[in-house]
Design a protein around this motif. Structure first.
Motif, PDB file in Angstrom:
ATOM      1  N   LYS A  58      26.705  15.012  -1.228  1.00  0.00           N
ATOM      2  CA  LYS A  58      25.450  15.709  -1.896  1.00  0.00           C
ATOM      3  C   LYS A  58      24.009  15.391  -1.225  1.00  0.00           C
ATOM      4  CE  LYS A  58      28.044  14.494  -6.302  1.00  0.00           C
ATOM      5  NZ  LYS A  58      28.048  13.878  -7.327  1.00  0.00           N
ATOM      6  N   VAL A  59      23.220  16.500  -1.917  1.00  0.00           N
ATOM      7  CA  VAL A  59      21.736  16.124  -1.452  1.00  0.00           C
ATOM      8  C   VAL A  59      21.181  15.242  -2.374  1.00  0.00           C
ATOM      9  CG1 VAL A  59      19.714  17.458  -0.822  1.00  0.00           C
ATOM     10  CG2 VAL A  59      21.896  18.492  -0.365  1.00  0.00           C
ATOM     11  N   TYR A  60      20.173  14.311  -1.855  1.00  0.00           N
ATOM     12  CA  TYR A  60      19.401  13.555  -2.430  1.00  0.00           C
ATOM     13  C   TYR A  60      17.969  13.542  -2.112  1.00  0.00           C
ATOM     14  CZ  TYR A  60      23.811  11.770  -4.747  1.00  0.00           C
ATOM     15  OH  TYR A  60      25.125  11.492  -5.255  1.00  0.00           O
ATOM     16  N   GLY A  61      17.224  12.786  -2.864  1.00  0.00           N
ATOM     17  CA  GLY A  61      15.874  12.778  -2.383  1.00  0.00           C
ATOM     18  C   GLY A  61      15.508  11.338  -2.253  1.00  0.00           C
ATOM     19  N   ILE A  62      14.833  10.710  -1.483  1.00  0.00           N
ATOM     20  CA  ILE A  62      14.135   9.222  -1.587  1.00  0.00           C
ATOM     21  C   ILE A  62      12.950   9.283  -1.440  1.00  0.00           C
ATOM     22  CG2 ILE A  62      14.398   6.911  -0.304  1.00  0.00           C
ATOM     23  CD1 ILE A  62      16.845   7.868   1.216  1.00  0.00           C
ATOM     24  N   ARG A  63      12.169   8.814  -2.428  1.00  0.00           N
ATOM     25  CA  ARG A  63      10.754   8.687  -2.536  1.00  0.00           C
ATOM     26  C   ARG A  63      10.327   7.525  -2.167  1.00  0.00           C
ATOM     27  NH1 ARG A  63       7.384  11.593  -5.632  1.00  0.00           N
ATOM     28  NH2 ARG A  63       6.044  10.721  -4.038  1.00  0.00           N
ATOM     29  N   GLY A  64       9.101   7.472  -1.652  1.00  0.00           N
ATOM     30  CA  GLY A  64       8.372   6.279  -1.026  1.00  0.00           C
ATOM     31  C   GLY A  64       6.764   6.677  -0.991  1.00  0.00           C
ATOM     32  N   ALA A  65       6.060   5.263  -0.950  1.00  0.00           N
ATOM     33  CA  ALA A  65       4.726   5.426  -0.551  1.00  0.00           C
ATOM     34  C   ALA A  65       4.074   4.203  -0.111  1.00  0.00           C
ATOM     35  CB  ALA A  65       3.860   5.870  -1.925  1.00  0.00           C
ATOM     36  N   THR A  66       2.998   4.281   0.448  1.00  0.00           N
ATOM     37  CA  THR A  66       2.388   3.213   0.842  1.00  0.00           C
ATOM     38  C   THR A  66       0.952   3.484   0.938  1.00  0.00           C
ATOM     39  OG1 THR A  66       2.245   1.458   2.761  1.00  0.00           O
ATOM     40  CG2 THR A  66       2.461   3.834   3.571  1.00  0.00           C
ATOM     41  N   THR A  67      -0.057   2.436   1.438  1.00  0.00           N
ATOM     42  CA  THR A  67      -1.503   2.769   1.514  1.00  0.00           C
ATOM     43  C   THR A  67      -1.735   1.916   2.733  1.00  0.00           C
ATOM     44  OG1 THR A  67      -1.866   0.654   0.215  1.00  0.00           O
ATOM     45  CG2 THR A  67      -1.999   2.792  -0.984  1.00  0.00           C
ATOM     46  N   VAL A  68      -3.185   2.538   3.142  1.00  0.00           N
ATOM     47  CA  VAL A  68      -3.641   1.884   4.315  1.00  0.00           C
ATOM     48  C   VAL A  68      -4.984   1.540   3.999  1.00  0.00           C
ATOM     49  CG1 VAL A  68      -2.507   2.996   5.983  1.00  0.00           C
ATOM     50  CG2 VAL A  68      -4.594   4.015   5.333  1.00  0.00           C
ATOM     51  N   LEU A  69      -5.664   0.438   4.545  1.00  0.00           N
ATOM     52  CA  LEU A  69      -6.961  -0.234   4.398  1.00  0.00           C
ATOM     53  C   LEU A  69      -7.819   0.583   5.050  1.00  0.00           C
ATOM     54  CD1 LEU A  69      -6.519  -4.078   4.856  1.00  0.00           C
ATOM     55  CD2 LEU A  69      -6.516  -2.721   2.579  1.00  0.00           C
ATOM     56  N   VAL A  70      -7.810   1.177   6.266  1.00  0.00           N
ATOM     57  CA  VAL A  70      -8.800   2.157   7.017  1.00  0.00           C
ATOM     58  C   VAL A  70      -8.227   3.381   7.319  1.00  0.00           C
ATOM     59  CG1 VAL A  70     -10.380  -0.113   7.395  1.00  0.00           C
ATOM     60  CG2 VAL A  70      -8.539   0.700   8.937  1.00  0.00           C
ATOM     61  N   ASN A  71      -9.175   4.280   7.593  1.00  0.00           N
ATOM     62  CA  ASN A  71      -8.605   5.686   7.826  1.00  0.00           C
ATOM     63  C   ASN A  71      -8.812   5.588   9.505  1.00  0.00           C
ATOM     64  OD1 ASN A  71      -7.683   8.192   8.200  1.00  0.00           O
ATOM     65  ND2 ASN A  71      -9.955   8.945   8.325  1.00  0.00           N
ATOM     66  N   THR A  72      -7.809   4.733  10.227  1.00  0.00           N
ATOM     67  CA  THR A  72      -7.549   4.787  11.691  1.00  0.00           C
ATOM     68  C   THR A  72      -5.918   5.150  12.148  1.00  0.00           C
ATOM     69  OG1 THR A  72      -6.784   2.439  11.792  1.00  0.00           O
ATOM     70  CG2 THR A  72      -9.214   3.039  11.730  1.00  0.00           C
ATOM     71  N   THR A  73      -5.985   5.657  13.340  1.00  0.00           N
ATOM     72  CA  THR A  73      -4.565   5.944  13.963  1.00  0.00           C
ATOM     73  C   THR A  73      -3.545   4.696  13.737  1.00  0.00           C
ATOM     74  OG1 THR A  73      -5.315   7.794  15.107  1.00  0.00           O
ATOM     75  CG2 THR A  73      -3.337   6.601  15.864  1.00  0.00           C
ATOM     76  N   THR A  74      -4.285   3.773  14.205  1.00  0.00           N
ATOM     77  CA  THR A  74      -3.319   2.465  14.289  1.00  0.00           C
ATOM     78  C   THR A  74      -3.099   1.889  12.751  1.00  0.00           C
ATOM     79  OG1 THR A  74      -4.664   1.640  16.324  1.00  0.00           O
ATOM     80  CG2 THR A  74      -3.646  -0.327  14.925  1.00  0.00           C
ATOM     81  N   ALA A  75      -3.866   2.154  12.008  1.00  0.00           N
ATOM     82  CA  ALA A  75      -3.458   1.561  10.350  1.00  0.00           C
ATOM     83  C   ALA A  75      -2.656   2.454   9.929  1.00  0.00           C
ATOM     84  CB  ALA A  75      -4.772   1.352   9.601  1.00  0.00           C
ATOM     85  N   ILE A  76      -2.656   3.815  10.081  1.00  0.00           N
ATOM     86  CA  ILE A  76      -1.712   4.710   9.494  1.00  0.00           C
ATOM     87  C   ILE A  76      -0.538   4.405  10.134  1.00  0.00           C
ATOM     88  CG2 ILE A  76      -1.189   7.179   9.344  1.00  0.00           C
ATOM     89  CD1 ILE A  76      -4.350   7.438   9.053  1.00  0.00           C
ATOM     90  N   ARG A  77      -0.337   4.543  11.422  1.00  0.00           N
ATOM     91  CA  ARG A  77       1.033   4.218  12.277  1.00  0.00           C
ATOM     92  C   ARG A  77       1.685   2.982  11.646  1.00  0.00           C
ATOM     93  NH1 ARG A  77      -0.457   5.240  16.905  1.00  0.00           N
ATOM     94  NH2 ARG A  77       0.748   7.106  17.309  1.00  0.00           N
ATOM     95  N   GLU A  78       1.027   2.054  11.454  1.00  0.00           N
ATOM     96  CA  GLU A  78       1.663   0.565  10.941  1.00  0.00           C
ATOM     97  C   GLU A  78       2.103   1.040   9.613  1.00  0.00           C
ATOM     98  OE1 GLU A  78      -0.348  -3.433   9.221  1.00  0.00           O
ATOM     99  OE2 GLU A  78      -0.571  -3.126  11.516  1.00  0.00           O
ATOM    100  N   ALA A  79       1.460   1.548   8.648  1.00  0.00           N
ATOM    101  CA  ALA A  79       2.051   1.621   7.453  1.00  0.00           C
ATOM    102  C   ALA A  79       3.058   2.632   7.465  1.00  0.00           C
ATOM    103  CB  ALA A  79       0.609   2.304   6.334  1.00  0.00           C
ATOM    104  N   VAL A  80       3.050   3.805   8.091  1.00  0.00           N
ATOM    105  CA  VAL A  80       4.283   4.632   8.196  1.00  0.00           C
ATOM    106  C   VAL A  80       5.241   4.155   8.729  1.00  0.00           C
ATOM    107  CG1 VAL A  80       4.814   6.871   9.089  1.00  0.00           C
ATOM    108  CG2 VAL A  80       2.671   6.880   8.168  1.00  0.00           C
TER     109      VAL A  80
END
Length: 132
Positions: free
Chosen positions: A3-25
């Motif tokens: 069957k088709v399902y959706g998995i939800r999720g979320a996270t946050t980062v402290l600062v708007n940098t490539t490194t911080a976003i990469r780590e969080a994702v």
């Protein structure tokens, strides 16, 4: 039968940098894959949203760096801005094919995004020995 399902999720980062976003994702995707025993062949597509204060890199560009994620359709969108909403937040919706029941899906909310869905946070379903 799958069957088709959706998995939800979320996270946050402290600062708007490539490194911080990469780590969080990467942390978010690792945790979702681990808790849902995901095989990339079962992923139909993935939608990422980011709040307007995150523009250093596309979350989908980070996901494409993962093994076997280069064939998965990925889409980045800007999250609708709502006054006083959670800042520096990345949300995800993963569509999957699965033979399992929807009750076996684990939605993952990390860091400050745990406040978005405290009713289904990992903290509410994991024993104390697994929390960090």
């Amino acid at each position: 039968m799958a069957k088709v399902y959706g998995i939800r999720g979320a996270t946050t980062v402290l600062v708007n940098t490539t490194t911080a976003i990469r780590e969080a994702v990467m942390e978010l995707l690792d945790t979702i894959e681990l808790h849902n025993h995901l095989n990339t062949e079962d992923i139909i597509s993935v939608i990422f949203t980011a709040t307007r204060d995150l523009d250093a890199i596309f979350p989908a560009a980070i996901a494409r760096e993962r093994p076997n994620w280069d064939h998965i359709p990925l889409l980045d969108l800007q999250q609708m801005h709502v006054q006083k909403s959670l800042e520096r937040c990345i949300r995800i919706l993963i569509y999957i094919n699965s033979p399992h029941d929807s009750s076996e899906i684990t939605h993952v909310y990390l860091r400050n995004a745990k406040n978005l869905r405290p009713d289904i946070s990992l903290d509410s379903i994991l024993p104390d020995t697994f929390r960090h």
